[in-house]
Design an enzyme around this catalytic site. Structure first.
Site, PDB file in Angstrom:
ATOM      1  N   CYS A  10       0.846  -1.190   0.000  1.00  0.00           N
ATOM      2  CA  CYS A  10       0.000   0.000   0.000  1.00  0.00           C
ATOM      3  C   CYS A  10       0.886   1.246   0.000  1.00  0.00           C
ATOM      4  CB  CYS A  10      -0.901   0.010   1.238  1.00  0.00           C
ATOM      5  SG  CYS A  10      -2.076   1.403   1.250  1.00  0.00           S
ATOM      6  N   ASP A  57       0.409   3.777   1.668  1.00  0.00           N
ATOM      7  CA  ASP A  57       0.366   4.342   3.026  1.00  0.00           C
ATOM      8  C   ASP A  57       1.786   4.646   3.545  1.00  0.00           C
ATOM      9  OD1 ASP A  57       0.246   4.373   6.008  1.00  0.00           O
ATOM     10  OD2 ASP A  57      -1.874   3.944   5.656  1.00  0.00           O
ATOM     11  N   ARG A 109       3.007   4.678   6.305  1.00  0.00           N
ATOM     12  CA  ARG A 109       3.480   3.899   7.464  1.00  0.00           C
ATOM     13  C   ARG A 109       4.012   2.529   7.087  1.00  0.00           C
ATOM     14  NH1 ARG A 109      -2.175   4.413  10.382  1.00  0.00           N
ATOM     15  NH2 ARG A 109      -2.696   3.956   8.208  1.00  0.00           N
ATOM     16  N   HIS A 148      -2.043  -4.056   4.893  1.00  0.00           N
ATOM     17  CA  HIS A 148      -1.813  -3.663   6.292  1.00  0.00           C
ATOM     18  C   HIS A 148      -3.130  -3.374   6.991  1.00  0.00           C
ATOM     19  CE1 HIS A 148      -2.505   0.777   5.862  1.00  0.00           C
ATOM     20  NE2 HIS A 148      -2.335   0.455   4.599  1.00  0.00           N
ATOM     21  N   CYS A 160      -5.874  -0.053   6.906  1.00  0.00           N
ATOM     22  CA  CYS A 160      -5.777   0.486   5.549  1.00  0.00           C
ATOM     23  C   CYS A 160      -6.973   1.394   5.228  1.00  0.00           C
ATOM     24  CB  CYS A 160      -5.708  -0.657   4.539  1.00  0.00           C
ATOM     25  SG  CYS A 160      -5.400  -0.073   2.853  1.00  0.00           S
TER      26      CYS A 160
HETATM   27 CO    CO Z   1      -3.441   1.145   3.001  1.00  0.00          CO
END
Ligand code: CO
Length: 212
Positions: free
Chosen positions: A42, A44, A46, A98, A101
């Site tokens: 992803c 993302d 993090r 993750h 998400c």
């Molecule tokens: Co995500």
């Protein structure tokens, strides 16, 4: 120093540290890359691929997008898979989702998100494919976590649908496809041990491209 200038300062320090530890570090990387892993994760912030896997530059080929999707008509993800598997000959293809998400959370809500609609609809399709199992989970957070896992599983299946993966696997016995979930709350990676044997027994005849 603002955060924009800081990154260049960080970069200079990073170069110094790596060169001090290994004078040929960048010279070696400039010559070639030979990653054993393709990581599809992803976007993302993090979920930084190299960091969570403890791998150095050159060790993992990375593709990231919203909610780690492998869409069959997405020329971007398909090109990454084609290159990583067909040319770099990676041993492992990892789809890593993750918990927490935002993409999956958005796909669980009835909302018009514009350009994101067709993208997130892929996740709604995953929900529909596994509707019976998901609807039976009363706890909303547990259902959310399970959809995240099932989305990873379905994207692994999408990887296996591609000709380059089927062809390379037929010839060499790799890449091995893995579904992993990363927990942003504790930093731990977990192999979902996706039961490919059972899944493929059901669908192989549909997606088999008869590669040689
Ligand atoms: Co995500």
């Amino acid at each position: 120093m603002n955060n924009y200038e800081q990154v260049f300062e960080n970069n200079r320090k990073w170069v110094e540290e790596n060169t001090a530890r290994d004078p040929d570090f960048f010279k070696r990387l400039a010559d070639q890359q030979n990653p054993a892993f393709l990581f599809i994760g992803c976007a993302d912030s993090r979920v930084p691929a190299n960091e969570i896997m403890g791998l150095q530059p050159g060790e993992v080929f990375v593709h990231r997008n919203v909610a780690n999707l492998v869409v069959n008509t997405d020329i971007n993800a398909q090109s990454v898979i084609e290159y990583a598997v067909g040319h770099l000959d990676v041993e492992h293809v990892v789809v890593c989702g993750h918990y927490g998400c935002g993409g999956v959370a958005a796909a669980m809500q009835p909302a018009d998100l514009g350009l994101l609609n067709p993208w997130l609809r892929e996740i709604r399709d995953v929900y529909r494919t596994h509707q019976e199992e998901l609807d039976a989970i009363a706890d909303e957070d547990a259902r959310y976590r399970r959809l995240i896992e099932l989305n990873i599983q379905e994207q692994c299946v999408n990887v296996i649908k591609t000709a380059v993966v089927q062809k390379t696997y037929f010839k060499t016995g790799h890449p091995i496809v893995h579904g992993w979930v990363y927990d942003v709350a504790n930093g731990l990676l977990r192999d979902l041990n996706v039961p490919f044997k059972g899944i493929l027994a059901d669908i192989q005849k549909i997606y088999d491209l008869q590669v040689e």
